[in-house]
Design a protein around this motif. Sequence first.
Motif, short mmCIF file in Angstrom:
data_model
loop_
_atom_site.label_atom_id
_atom_site.label_comp_id
_atom_site.label_asym_id
_atom_site.label_seq_id
_atom_site.Cartn_x
_atom_site.Cartn_y
_atom_site.Cartn_z
N HIS A 36 0.84 -1.20 0.00
CA HIS A 36 0.00 0.00 0.00
C HIS A 36 0.87 1.25 0.00
O HIS A 36 1.93 1.28 0.62
CB HIS A 36 -0.94 0.00 1.21
N LYS A 91 -11.90 0.04 -10.44
CA LYS A 91 -11.61 -1.36 -10.15
C LYS A 91 -11.00 -1.98 -11.40
O LYS A 91 -11.45 -1.69 -12.50
CB LYS A 91 -12.91 -2.08 -9.79
N ILE A 100 -8.08 -5.20 -7.86
CA ILE A 100 -7.53 -4.00 -7.24
C ILE A 100 -8.58 -2.90 -7.29
O ILE A 100 -9.21 -2.67 -8.32
CB ILE A 100 -6.26 -3.52 -7.98
N GLN A 102 -8.79 1.16 -6.75
CA GLN A 102 -7.93 2.33 -6.64
C GLN A 102 -8.76 3.56 -6.32
O GLN A 102 -9.71 3.87 -7.03
CB GLN A 102 -7.15 2.57 -7.92
N LYS A 103 -8.39 4.22 -5.25
CA LYS A 103 -9.01 5.50 -4.89
C LYS A 103 -8.21 6.59 -5.59
O LYS A 103 -6.99 6.61 -5.52
CB LYS A 103 -8.98 5.68 -3.38
N ARG A 104 -8.91 7.48 -6.28
CA ARG A 104 -8.29 8.60 -6.99
C ARG A 104 -8.99 9.86 -6.51
O ARG A 104 -10.19 10.00 -6.69
CB ARG A 104 -8.45 8.43 -8.50
N LEU A 117 -3.46 8.99 -5.38
CA LEU A 117 -3.78 7.65 -5.85
C LEU A 117 -3.39 6.63 -4.77
O LEU A 117 -2.30 6.73 -4.20
CB LEU A 117 -2.98 7.30 -7.12
N ASN A 119 -3.97 2.19 -3.97
CA ASN A 119 -4.54 0.90 -4.33
C ASN A 119 -4.90 0.10 -3.09
O ASN A 119 -4.18 0.14 -2.09
CB ASN A 119 -3.56 0.08 -5.17
#
Length: 144
Positions: A36, A91, A100, A102-104, A117, A119
Amino acid sequence: MPDDRTNNRFEITLPDDWVDQSMYIFNGPEVGGIQHNLTLVIDQSVEDNDLDRFATERLDAVLSVTPNMELLKKEVKALANGNQVCDAVVKWIPVDGKIIFQKRVYMILGGRGYTFLANFTKQTMKTIGLQVEQMINSFRPEAS
């Protein structure tokens, strides 16, 4: 000894035809087979302060070149610190077969664009995701 929770501040003089495209990576724990981290990409000059357009342009670019990536969520909201952000979650399944998330998070402050970013697995989105949210909420850029 310097505080590890602040970035390394420095100055560098660049020629006129060079552009600073700074990127910072903050490493977190390895959990569930994923190392992470929180990545911060800085766009030094954003001409259009439309947050939704800034986020959409960057999301569209990554979605168009990443196979099997799906946009799950995109919303403009205010963080607890008052900063307006566009929060997105995508996703995808990379070559190793793990799913995975991923928050953006996109932000514009003082004419600069910031892209965060991170994951996650489905499980770590609920645990490490809270730490990432707290780190983004603590973000305070220095005045230029």
